[in-house]
Design a protein around this motif. Structure first.
Motif: not given
Length: 65
Positions: A1-7
């Motif tokens: 997962m990308e960090s933007a999605t996690i955020l």
């Protein structure tokens, strides 16, 4: 997962948790207001009935006389 999605997921979960907390807190406040209002109203209602019954009985006495 990308960090933007996690955020985004973390922020959404935080927002949902905050909304749930607000709702629970609101319901607790309403329940406590009802509990404090109920005894005051129940003690006030018989007083109203007594004051209403006294003039009615006086009117009945006058009509009977």
């Amino acid at each position: 997962m990308e960090s933007a999605t996690i955020l985004v997921l973390v922020l959404c979960a935080g927002a949902v948790a905050l909304l749930v907390w607000f709702e629970i807190n609101s319901r607790r406040n309403e329940a406590s207001k009802k509990q404090t209002a109920s005894p005051a109203q129940s003690t006030f209602e018989p007083l109203q009935k007594e004051t209403q019954s006294k003039p009615e009985s006086e009117i009945e006495k006058r009509n009977a006389a």
